[in-house]
Design a protein around this motif. Structure first.
Motif, mmCIF file in Angstrom:
data_model
loop_
_atom_site.group_PDB
_atom_site.id
_atom_site.type_symbol
_atom_site.label_atom_id
_atom_site.label_comp_id
_atom_site.label_asym_id
_atom_site.label_seq_id
_atom_site.Cartn_x
_atom_site.Cartn_y
_atom_site.Cartn_z
ATOM 1 N N VAL A 153 -70.749 41.425 -6.118
ATOM 2 C CA VAL A 153 -70.791 42.537 -5.316
ATOM 3 C C VAL A 153 -71.340 42.280 -3.921
ATOM 4 O O VAL A 153 -70.844 43.082 -3.027
ATOM 5 N N TYR A 154 -72.243 41.153 -3.919
ATOM 6 C CA TYR A 154 -72.790 40.836 -2.369
ATOM 7 C C TYR A 154 -72.103 39.821 -1.799
ATOM 8 O O TYR A 154 -72.789 39.341 -0.999
ATOM 9 N N GLY A 155 -71.264 39.230 -2.380
ATOM 10 C CA GLY A 155 -70.389 38.120 -1.694
ATOM 11 C C GLY A 155 -70.995 36.825 -2.003
ATOM 12 O O GLY A 155 -70.369 35.790 -1.607
ATOM 13 N N ASN A 156 -71.807 36.674 -2.987
ATOM 14 C CA ASN A 156 -72.129 35.419 -3.218
ATOM 15 C C ASN A 156 -71.522 34.781 -4.523
ATOM 16 O O ASN A 156 -71.217 35.630 -5.616
ATOM 17 N N LEU A 157 -71.277 33.367 -4.384
ATOM 18 C CA LEU A 157 -70.759 32.720 -5.365
ATOM 19 C C LEU A 157 -71.408 32.773 -6.635
ATOM 20 O O LEU A 157 -72.513 32.652 -6.635
ATOM 21 N N ILE A 158 -70.663 32.850 -8.033
ATOM 22 C CA ILE A 158 -71.295 33.098 -9.303
ATOM 23 C C ILE A 158 -71.419 31.868 -9.663
ATOM 24 O O ILE A 158 -72.814 31.400 -10.091
ATOM 25 N N VAL A 159 -70.510 31.171 -10.255
ATOM 26 C CA VAL A 159 -70.891 30.085 -11.219
ATOM 27 C C VAL A 159 -71.068 28.624 -10.164
ATOM 28 O O VAL A 159 -71.656 28.147 -10.847
ATOM 29 N N PRO A 160 -70.497 28.549 -9.193
ATOM 30 C CA PRO A 160 -70.699 27.266 -8.571
ATOM 31 C C PRO A 160 -72.181 26.973 -8.425
ATOM 32 O O PRO A 160 -72.798 25.815 -8.448
ATOM 33 N N PRO A 161 -72.924 27.786 -7.868
ATOM 34 C CA PRO A 161 -74.410 27.711 -7.947
ATOM 35 C C PRO A 161 -75.116 27.448 -9.069
ATOM 36 O O PRO A 161 -75.915 26.514 -9.303
ATOM 37 N N MET A 162 -74.675 27.956 -10.359
ATOM 38 C CA MET A 162 -75.141 27.408 -11.715
ATOM 39 C C MET A 162 -74.684 25.654 -11.891
ATOM 40 O O MET A 162 -75.724 25.047 -12.371
ATOM 41 N N VAL A 163 -73.540 25.433 -11.467
ATOM 42 C CA VAL A 163 -73.073 24.280 -11.866
ATOM 43 C C VAL A 163 -73.884 23.150 -10.899
ATOM 44 O O VAL A 163 -74.298 22.278 -11.384
ATOM 45 N N ASP A 164 -73.921 23.692 -9.575
ATOM 46 C CA ASP A 164 -74.901 22.721 -8.800
ATOM 47 C C ASP A 164 -76.355 22.444 -9.157
ATOM 48 O O ASP A 164 -76.551 21.185 -9.048
ATOM 49 N N ILE A 165 -77.050 23.285 -9.385
ATOM 50 C CA ILE A 165 -78.363 23.055 -9.614
ATOM 51 C C ILE A 165 -78.512 22.384 -10.779
ATOM 52 O O ILE A 165 -79.570 21.545 -11.027
ATOM 53 N N ALA A 166 -77.234 22.540 -12.015
ATOM 54 C CA ALA A 166 -77.491 21.883 -13.192
ATOM 55 C C ALA A 166 -77.183 20.226 -13.019
ATOM 56 O O ALA A 166 -77.764 19.568 -13.441
ATOM 57 N N ARG A 167 -76.486 20.021 -12.151
ATOM 58 C CA ARG A 167 -76.003 18.683 -11.719
ATOM 59 C C ARG A 167 -77.071 18.048 -10.788
ATOM 60 O O ARG A 167 -77.098 16.734 -11.058
ATOM 61 N N LYS A 168 -77.808 18.833 -9.825
ATOM 62 C CA LYS A 168 -78.633 18.101 -9.452
ATOM 63 C C LYS A 168 -79.910 17.910 -9.795
ATOM 64 O O LYS A 168 -80.645 17.013 -9.886
ATOM 65 N N ASN A 169 -80.339 19.067 -10.671
ATOM 66 C CA ASN A 169 -81.719 18.722 -11.158
ATOM 67 C C ASN A 169 -81.773 18.612 -12.846
ATOM 68 O O ASN A 169 -82.928 18.577 -13.593
ATOM 69 N N LYS A 183 -69.868 47.478 -20.214
ATOM 70 C CA LYS A 183 -70.287 48.364 -19.206
ATOM 71 C C LYS A 183 -69.303 48.081 -18.011
ATOM 72 O O LYS A 183 -68.981 46.771 -17.827
ATOM 73 N N ASN A 184 -69.283 48.704 -16.989
ATOM 74 C CA ASN A 184 -68.609 48.863 -15.665
ATOM 75 C C ASN A 184 -69.292 48.701 -14.386
ATOM 76 O O ASN A 184 -68.713 48.308 -13.356
ATOM 77 N N SER A 185 -70.677 49.148 -14.724
ATOM 78 C CA SER A 185 -71.529 49.209 -13.294
ATOM 79 C C SER A 185 -72.121 47.788 -13.148
ATOM 80 O O SER A 185 -72.429 47.285 -14.139
ATOM 81 N N PRO A 186 -72.234 47.309 -12.031
ATOM 82 C CA PRO A 186 -72.947 45.830 -12.046
ATOM 83 C C PRO A 186 -74.474 45.974 -11.950
ATOM 84 O O PRO A 186 -75.026 46.945 -11.582
ATOM 85 N N SER A 187 -75.054 44.792 -12.561
ATOM 86 C CA SER A 187 -76.336 44.929 -12.609
ATOM 87 C C SER A 187 -76.783 43.606 -11.977
ATOM 88 O O SER A 187 -76.017 42.559 -12.516
ATOM 89 N N GLU A 188 -78.035 43.430 -11.574
ATOM 90 C CA GLU A 188 -78.867 41.911 -11.449
ATOM 91 C C GLU A 188 -78.902 41.018 -12.605
ATOM 92 O O GLU A 188 -79.429 41.609 -13.750
ATOM 93 N N LYS A 189 -78.281 39.905 -12.692
ATOM 94 C CA LYS A 189 -78.320 39.089 -13.799
ATOM 95 C C LYS A 189 -79.104 37.726 -13.404
ATOM 96 O O LYS A 189 -78.675 36.990 -12.341
ATOM 97 N N LEU A 190 -80.194 37.428 -14.245
ATOM 98 C CA LEU A 190 -80.839 36.082 -14.232
ATOM 99 C C LEU A 190 -80.314 34.964 -15.177
ATOM 100 O O LEU A 190 -80.244 35.441 -16.286
ATOM 101 N N THR A 191 -79.787 33.871 -14.539
ATOM 102 C CA THR A 191 -78.985 32.764 -15.439
ATOM 103 C C THR A 191 -79.829 31.594 -15.414
ATOM 104 O O THR A 191 -80.475 31.270 -14.489
#
Length: 691
Positions: A153-169, A183-191
């Motif tokens: 909802v804030y315009g930030n990419l979701i999956v690419p950062p997960m892939v990038d940090i795993a490939r890098k570190n 549920k239909n309302s967004p919430s902050e999620k830590l992955t």
């Protein structure tokens, strides 16, 4: 006695003090007492305000600590669950690798087994490929969905950062905003995501932060309830009270419950016509802690002529304004009563002091005058005179002790002078003995350095296949626990860099043991397998120092990087114990890490098999090794370690220079970085170029 100058001066002094005291009471003491009493009442009011402010600060720290603890616990839980779930993928991969099933079938089985995993509050596992396509997700609508350009909802990419940090570190944490399952309302999620290189997969899980935020809101509500209970018990003067409001001028806590839910932006200062709460907020902004204004009185409502004072503190964490207010006249009520009592008591005390002072002077001046004359004669050098004063008061005690002191001084002055001379001679002799002993110790240590340098490889022993090289050997003390070891053989040569326990004399002794031990192992096993050499060296050092027993009193050992070069095949075989190898190639710097296993300590596993790494050598390939003395050396602006990254930068920037220039450059960089910091450990760095 009447004609005594001391008595006359003392009497005059008493009269002047009485006169000054009387004027002080009238012109200074009473107003000052009134001011101090008012200040005490004001300090009491502000202390209560600060107490409430500190309660808010303490609660904020509790909430912050809870949040940090909760997030840390979630991260640990996510890593544990992901690690456990990762065994599904690894097991299927192992089955495919063993030929039990095809790789395609293994992937399908892994995906199928990962999809039903649930834990916590309907949290789940997912799998993505390197293109950010979700190849496994419990939501059927997202299965095989391309998330390479999907944002939250804030315009930030979701999956690419997960892939990038795993490939890098290899693993890592990211966060975004997403809808919970069902549920239909967004919430902050830590992955948390981790890498599975064989299949180019990134898999992981995530948890929502809702329950943490709900607990924080509950604790904030509990804080408000606690503060309300505390503030209801607070009284300032007769009618003063405390209250809290926010930046929107909504009252959060107030003695009048009816005002708690009201927005009081229309409650104005009769003197300025502006909202009072707004002015209190501005006082905080300009660093003023209080504000005075006219207000009505409960006994005279509607008549805004009674001066009132309010103090305010701002809590930036909750964005709360904590304030207290009281009528200024109530702060002066105690001072008026107190100043009248002080004035009466002071007059009585002054009169009594006048009579008592004159009487006491007659008793005190005579022996003091006699004692002063005696002191003047002693000052002139007459140590035989005594005061002769006899009385049972403090002056008599002083006179007797003074006479006794003069008697002892007279008896001991010559003896003391003689003893001083004797002690001076004794100290001079002891200093010479200590200086000689120290010189002997330092001479022995310097000779030990000569012996230690002798066991290091000499320049004329450099293999002909090494076209250029340098060794930076800088012990912390005169001698140290780091050495560089080299041995030729029929197939080529073998060399090592060794970091022994400690530094100084103990470290140097360990280098002798290490040098003899590795020489013995190479003689027995040959140089073909550095891993086998380290394993046997581990056993020999542990048994040589008697550290294979749990009851051993010592716990010493070493770290080592060992390279064996076969000049016939131009193959280098490397094995390391907590020390790595840096290889400068045309494509960049290759880092080969040693195993996380030390040599010879009580905790060292003598059955541990050290991993061997083979490198094809070609003309101009450069090799570097360093002990942790360089990496861990503190310095710079903030006293931080030199670090591996700074060493890699040095290699990258200077590898094209000759090794003599490289050594000069490294010594200069290290000296500048170290600055005034003490050298923490022995430092040894080697670099060489294969022909």
């Amino acid at each position: 006695m009447i004609q005594s100058r001391l008595w006359f001066k003392a009497t005059l002094l008493i009269l002047v003090i009485i006169l000054i005291s009387s004027m002080s009471i009238a012109l200074y003491t009473i107003p000052l007492t009134r001011e101090i009493t008012y200040k005490m009442a004001e300090n009491h009011a502000t202390a209560l305000l600060d107490h409430v402010y500190n309660l808010v600060e303490i609660k904020h720290k509790e909430i912050k600590s809870y949040k940090n603890f909760a997030i840390t616990s979630r991260k640990r839980q996510m890593k544990d669950i992901t690690s456990a779930a990762g065994y599904i993928i690894k097991n299927q991969y192992s089955a495919a690798k063993a030929g039990e099933i095809s790789e395609a079938e293994a992937k399908q089985r892994a995906i199928k087994q990962m999809q039903p995993i649930r834990y916590g509050n309907k949290d789940y596992m997912w799998i993505s490929n390197f293109d950010s396509v979700l190849i496994s997700h419990p939501d059927p609508k997202l299965h095989n969905a391309d998330f390479s350009k999907i944002t939250d909802v804030y315009g930030n990419l979701i999956v690419p950062p997960m892939v990038d940090i795993a490939r890098k570190n290899g693993e890592g944490f990211t966060s975004y905003w997403w809808n919970r399952l069902e549920k239909n309302s967004p919430s902050e999620k830590l992955t948390y995501s981790t890498l599975f290189p064989p299949w180019n997969w990134v898999y992981g899980t995530g948890v929502y932060m809702d329950d943490i935020l709900q607990e924080i809101d509950r604790q904030k509500k509990e804080l408000v309830d606690d503060l309300r209970a505390v503030m209801q018990e607070v009284t300032i003067g007769k009618s003063g009270y405390m209250y809290i409001f926010n930046a929107d001028m909504h009252l959060i806590i107030h003695p009048d419950e009816k005002l708690t839910t009201a927005k009081l932006n229309e409650l104005r200062n009769p003197r300025t016509g502006r909202p009072i709460l707004k002015e209190l907020m501005e006082k905080v902004d300009i660093k003023e802690s209080h504000m005075e204004y006219p207000w009505d009185h409960p006994e005279d409502p509607g008549n805004y002529v009674y001066e009132k004072i309010s103090w305010v503190r701002y809590n930036s964490h909750f964005k709360w304004y904590i304030a207290s207010s009281v009528y200024t006249d109530e702060l002066y009520s105690q001072s008026r009563f107190l100043t009248s009592r002080i004035a009466f008591i002071t007059i009585i005390i002054l009169l009594l002091s006048l009579f008592i002072g004159i009487y006491c002077l007659k008793k005190f001046v005579s022996p003091i005058e006699k004692l002063s004359k005696t002191v003047l004669k002693i000052q002139g050098g007459d140590l035989k005179i005594r005061s002769g004063i006899v009385s049972n008061d403090e002056i008599g005690i002083l006179a007797r002790e003074f006479d006794a002191m003069v008697e002892k001084l007279d008896n001991h002055v010559e003896v003391l002078d003689q003893k001083v001379k004797e002690k001076t001679r004794e100290l001079a002799e002891n200093y010479k003995e200590l200086e000689y002993a120290n010189s002997q110790v330092m001479e022995s240590i310097r000779y030990a350095r000569t012996i230690q340098k002798a066991i290091l490889p000499q320049p004329d022993t450099k293999p002909k296949e090494i076209s250029d090289s340098f060794i930076l050997w800088r012990p912390k003390d005169i001698i140290g626990g780091d050495i560089f070891w080299l041995k030729h053989n029929s197939n080529g040569f073998v060399f090592a860099i060794i970091d022994c326990t400690g530094h100084g004399v103990p470290g140097a002794i360990m280098t002798m043991i290490a040098s003899m031990a590795i020489h013995h192992v190479v003689q027995e096993l040959g140089t073909a397998s550095p891993g086998a050499i380290l394993k046997e060296l581990n056993r020999i050092i542990q048994f040589s120092l008697g550290q294979h027993s749990k009851d051993a009193k010592s716990d010493d050992g070493l770290d080592i990087a060992l390279c064996s070069v076969d000049t016939a095949t131009d193959i280098l075989t490397f094995a390391g114990a907590n020390i790595g190898l840096f290889v400068q190639e045309e494509t960049g710097i290759q880092q080969i890490k040693g195993d996380k296993q030390s040599i010879g300590y009580k905790s060292s596993n003598i059955k541990f098999d050290f991993k061997e790494h083979k490198i094809k050598l070609n003309r101009g390939k450069q090799l570097y090794m360093t002990t942790d003395g360089l990496i861990g050396q503190a310095g710079g602006t903030h006293g931080l370690p030199f670090g591996r990254r700074r060493f890699l930068k040095f290699i990258s920037e200077h590898h094209q220079s000759g090794f003599s220039d490289q050594k000069k450059a490294l010594k200069k960089i290290l000296t500048q970085y170290q600055g005034n910091e003490e050298q923490r450990d022995d430092i040894t760095v080697i670099g060489l170029t294969y022909k």
